[in-house]
Structures are given as structure tokens and as C-alpha cells.
Scaffold this motif. Structure first.
Motif, mmCIF file in Angstrom:
data_model
loop_
_atom_site.group_PDB
_atom_site.id
_atom_site.type_symbol
_atom_site.label_atom_id
_atom_site.label_comp_id
_atom_site.label_asym_id
_atom_site.label_seq_id
_atom_site.Cartn_x
_atom_site.Cartn_y
_atom_site.Cartn_z
ATOM 1 N N ASN A 136 74.045 4.486 -82.167
ATOM 2 C CA ASN A 136 74.704 5.087 -83.099
ATOM 3 C C ASN A 136 75.055 4.345 -84.393
ATOM 4 O O ASN A 136 75.209 3.099 -84.329
ATOM 5 C CB ASN A 136 76.162 5.580 -82.737
ATOM 6 N N CYS B 197 72.097 8.730 -85.638
ATOM 7 C CA CYS B 197 73.495 9.048 -85.293
ATOM 8 C C CYS B 197 73.578 9.947 -83.935
ATOM 9 O O CYS B 197 72.691 10.458 -83.929
ATOM 10 C CB CYS B 197 74.380 9.267 -86.386
ATOM 11 N N CYS B 198 74.662 9.720 -83.524
ATOM 12 C CA CYS B 198 74.945 10.603 -82.297
ATOM 13 C C CYS B 198 75.957 11.636 -82.517
ATOM 14 O O CYS B 198 77.189 11.218 -82.788
ATOM 15 C CB CYS B 198 74.976 9.767 -81.113
ATOM 16 N N TRP C 13 71.372 13.259 -80.638
ATOM 17 C CA TRP C 13 70.701 12.215 -81.528
ATOM 18 C C TRP C 13 70.019 12.995 -82.533
ATOM 19 O O TRP C 13 69.108 13.704 -82.671
ATOM 20 C CB TRP C 13 69.803 11.287 -80.727
#
Length: 489
Positions: free
Chosen positions: A407, A435-436, A441
Motif C-alpha cells: 500500500n 494502493c489497496c 489493489w
């Protein structure tokens, strides 16, 4: 009792310095600080050694070979103001020559990061002492408070910065000649380092070395021929290839906290001096040599294999292929490139008590921290394979590097464009980031132009690509834009 002295510079300018009864003294010079401690004035222990050649060497080092001032101001060729400002932080480079009361130098003081303070140790009084490398890479570590020690990532960053500094020296036609734990100050807390003792630099073919080096960092060929007369063609003297041996030793020490040649093997029972000479000189043997394990310690918990394939290959070249064949040693630029690629494989350890905190996740099928033995508990491991198009073969791609994505992992231009090398000239503006969100994802485009989705649609800045196992997309449709393949485990 201290008093104020006055140094006259070659330009005629006069500057003050504080004369003390017992100034700090090294092998060649002793040092006085300015009243505000922003610079130091150094004089030579043996003024008789200061001859015409030494003076002209120092004049050249301060002037035309100097990477810390722009070429327009008399510095190194090709240096602009931005590069000069960058390398001013990487070197403690002399700024002026003192001509009175005797010949000497003026250099900037080390930044405060490179001095211990009263909080650095509960066992020793280190307040005001400079942070030489061996405080952090040997058993001396046990005397330091944990806050001083940094982690594996900060030590890797220092290795990168040192490689870059030595590459810049070599590009300028210089060699340090005495690169060692004494002449590189480090601060693991910030991941910074600075190269010092610049005035003895070697200009091959013009200014020969003044010193042979420091024990443990002298190249084996220099140590093995040290007793020969200086005029003997068989004698090997310090230069850029011997710097490369010392550079590899320092990087090995930063990452693994041990010396690469000092193992259990007894090379001579005649005397400790003979044994030491053979172990570091003519019979030097890498403690991790895969073909001869006679110098290998009985227990090596973390080895070069745990540092990933790029660094493993470089260490084999440095300490197996190149230990006694200087032509085989990796260049500083190769170390810089290998460390940069390794940096992209760093993964945070799941164990909050792990001292290393980070490790190289080169094998996604065995996600175990080698430093503490913890198996990684991340729900997913996301790997981005960076591919560049084969020149002259449209549509054919080859993998050039990989990124271990978590992340907020950023991507830079050297990830999105295959013709960018992440050196001191590179644009460090973030181009995209991973980013998650809710277990999914994504890659967010934050600045690169021409990004294309797997379906071929343009992805403007601020928009995202969903990252799933097998996803393939163009980071940029520019001529040298990369292709990224995604693996999610």
C-alpha cells in the motif's frame, strides 16, 4: 587554554580558528574548528611532506576535479548547480588552501547527523565523537542505543549513496585511495553517509597515492606487493580498482555486520602478523566463497543469497572472481544499479520486534524474513514486473526489474520509462502509486502521460487501473514507455 588564531587563505582572505592544546589528530593532519564550528582548519603533522606535488594535487582537487561546485565556478567538468548541491552533501570536500601560518586546508564541518550525542549510548560517553562506520558494523553495535542503529533499509540506502559518490569520483578521473570505515561517516537513523579525507585523492597518471590504505580495506594485490620498492613495476598501488574492493567491503559490512574476508581459517601458524597478512592479502578468501568453504564461519544466519540475486551476483564478482583479479570487480555504477533494483524488492517484516524491519523478498514463494525467521502474514503479495521493449523489435519485451508493491508504493520515471536511470539527475516526482482499498489493489496514475489500461484505454492523472493477477498494461505509450505485468499471490 584556547585562543583564536588567524589563517590566511590563498585568495588573501583571513579567517579565524580556535587553537586548542590537544586538537583532534589523524594519520596525516590535525584539526582546529572555527569559532562557530561551521568549518575546520587542518594542518599537516609533518610539514616537510608538503611539497610541490602535494600542493598542486590539492589545488586540482579543490578546483577542476571538484564535484561540489559548478563547472562555471571552476569545478568538475559537466557539473551544474543542481549536481554540485547534491554532491556537496555526499562529500566533505576541501574548500580553500591555507598559506599562513603554514600550509593547510579549510573544509566544512561534518553535519550534526554524523556526530554522536549524549543520548547515543548508555554504556559509553560518545558525545561529540564522529560516527565512523565500524561503530555500526561490528560488535561495537552493542554499545549503542537502539535509536542509533537504523534498519536494513537505511543501511541499503547508505550503500546506494556511497556507491553513487564513488561512481562520481571515478567519473571525474579520481580515486579515493583510502576508502575505509574511517573515511566514510554514516548515520543509520537517516540513511545518510558522507565521504571524508578528500585531500589524498589519486589522479591516475598525474598524482600518485600518498597512503596505501587502511587494514581490512586495502585491496589484496596492494597488500601483497607493499614491501616492493615503489619503482618496482610489480608493485600495485591504490587507484580506482582498489577503491572498488574497499567499496564492496563497506557495502558487505553495512548489510551483514561482518567483514567478508575475516573468517576462522588459519593461514599461517608462524605469527599473528603473517596470518593476518595472508588472510587479507595474497591468500585472501571470501567467507562465503561457494567453491572453497574453508574460511566459512560455522553459522551464517543471513548470507548474500538472502540479499537477492542482484547483490548476490555482485558480491560473488567482488570477492570470488575479482578478489585477486581487479579487472573483474563490479564498478561503482554496477553497485548503484544493483542496489536500486534490490531496493524495489524490499518488504516490511510482519514481526514488529524485528531489528531489520525490512528484507529483500526475492522469492515470493518463500516469504520469510531471514533476519528473524518470521513468515510474512500479508494477505496478498503484489509483484510488478517492469518490461522494456527490445530495440528494433516492436512488440517484443524483456523484463528489466521487479517491484514488490504494498500500500502506497510509489513508481517513478525509471519504472515508467526504460531510458531513465535513477541517479542524481533523475526526476524524483512520483508518477503513480499502488494502493489497496477494500481488499482490492489499484495503481493510481499521479503524473505520467500516456498510461494505457489493459483494454488500451487512456488512464488520465487521478484515475486508476485495477491490479489483478495477470493484468498487463502500458505505463506510458511514449517511445521508451514500459510494460507492466502484475502477479498477485
Amino acid at each position: 587554554m584556547s585562543r583564536i588564531g588567524e589563517a590566511v587563505l590563498a585568495s588573501g582572505k583571513k579567517i579565524p580558528y580556535v587553537i586548542t592544546d590537544n586538537p583532534p589528530r589523524g594519520g596525516m593532519k590535525y584539526t582546529y574548528f572555527s569559532p562557530d564550528k561551521s568549518y575546520v582548519v587542518q594542518f599537516f603533522n609533518d610539514p616537510k611532506r608538503v611539497d610541490f606535488n602535494m600542493r598542486s594535487r590539492i589545488e586540482a582537487i579543490i578546483g577542476k576535479y571538484n564535484p561540489t561546485i559548478p563547472e562555471s565556478a571552476g569545478g568538475a567538468v559537466g557539473n551544474d548547480e543542481r549536481l554540485a548541491a547534491y554532491f556537496e552533501k555526499r562529500f566533505c570536500w576541501p574548500t580553500d588552501i591555507v598559506i599562513s601560518p603554514e600550509f593547510g586546508l579549510v573544509s566544512p564541518s561534518y553535519p550534526s547527523d554524523f556526530f554522536f550525542d549524549s543520548r547515543s549510548s548508555q554504556l559509553l560517553d560518545l558525545d561529540g565523537k564522529d560516527k565512523k562506520s565500524n561503530w555500526f558494523t561490528s560488535s561495537n553495535r552493542r554499545f549503542l542505543n537502539k535509536s542509533e542503529l537504523g534498519d536494513f533499509r537505511s543501511m541499503l540506502q547508505m550503500s546506494l549513496l556511497l556507491s553513487r559518490s564513488i561512481r562520481r569520483l571515478h567519473q571525474a578521473g579520481l580515486a579515493h585511495s583510502d576508502l575505509s570505515n574511517n573515511n566514510v561517516l554514516i548515520d543509520p537513523k537517516s540513511g545518510n553517509c558522507v565521504v571524508i579525507d578528500i585531500d589524498s585523492l589519486v589522479v591516475p597518471g598525474l598524482y600518485p597515492p600518498e597512503v596505501a590504505g587502511t587494514r581490512g580495506y586495502i585491496a589484496p594485490e596492494v597488500l601483497a606487493t607493499m614491501e616492493l620498492d615503489r619503482s618496482d613495476p610489480r608493485r600495485k598501488i591504490p587507484g580506482s580498482t582498489t577503491d572498488l574492493h574497499a567499496l564492496a567491503v563497506l557495502i558487505y559490512e553495512y548489510l551483514l555486520f561482518r567483514h567478508p574476508l575475516m573468517g576462522p581459517k588459519i593461514f599461517s601458524s608462524a605469527s599473528a602478523e603473517e596470518d593476518d597478512f595472508l588472510a587479507l592479502g595474497p591468500q585472501a578468501l571470501f567467507i562465503e566463497n561457494p567453491y572453497d568453504t574453508s574460511n566459512r564461519p560455522s553459522s551464517l544466519k543471513v548470507t548474500i543469497k538472502d540479499l537477492g540475486p542482484m547483490l548476490e551476483r555482485l558480491f560473488i564478482r567482488a570477492f570470488v572472481d575479482g578478489l585477486h583479479d581487479p579487472s573483474m570487480r563490479p564498478s561503482a555504477m554496477e553497485w548503484e544499479k544493483g542496489i536500486t533494483e534490490t531496493w524495489d524488492l524490499l518488504h516490511r517484516c510482519s514481526n514488529p520486534s524485528c531489528d531489520a524491519r525490512w528484507f529483500v523478498l526475492y522469492d515470493v514463494n518463500s516469504p520469510i524474513c531471514p533476519f528473524c525467521g518470521t513468515k510474512i502474514t500479508d494477505k496478498n503479495i503484489v509483484r510488478l514486473s517492469i518490461n522494456s521493449e527490445v530495440r528494433g523489435h516492436s512488440g517484443q519485451w524483456r523484463k528489466t526489474s521487479e517491484v514488490d508493491a504494498s500500500n502506497n508504493t510509489p513508481l517513478f520515471k525509471w519504472h515508467t520509462h526504460s531510458n531513465i536511470f535513477p541517479d542524481e539527475k533523475a526526476d524524483t516526482a512520483m508518477q503513480a502509486y499502488v494502493c489497496c482499498h477494500d481488499g482490492e489493489w489499484f495503481l493510481i496514475n499521479s503524473g505520467t502521460s500516456g498510461m494505457r489500461s489493459p483494454q488500451g484505454n487512456l488512464v488520465p492523472s487521478g484515475q486508476a487501473i485495477r491490479l489483478r493477477d495477470g493484468t498487463v498494461f502500458r505505463a506510458s505509450e511514449d517511445d521508451r514507455g514500459t510494460l507492466i505485468r502484475v502477479t498477485v499471490i
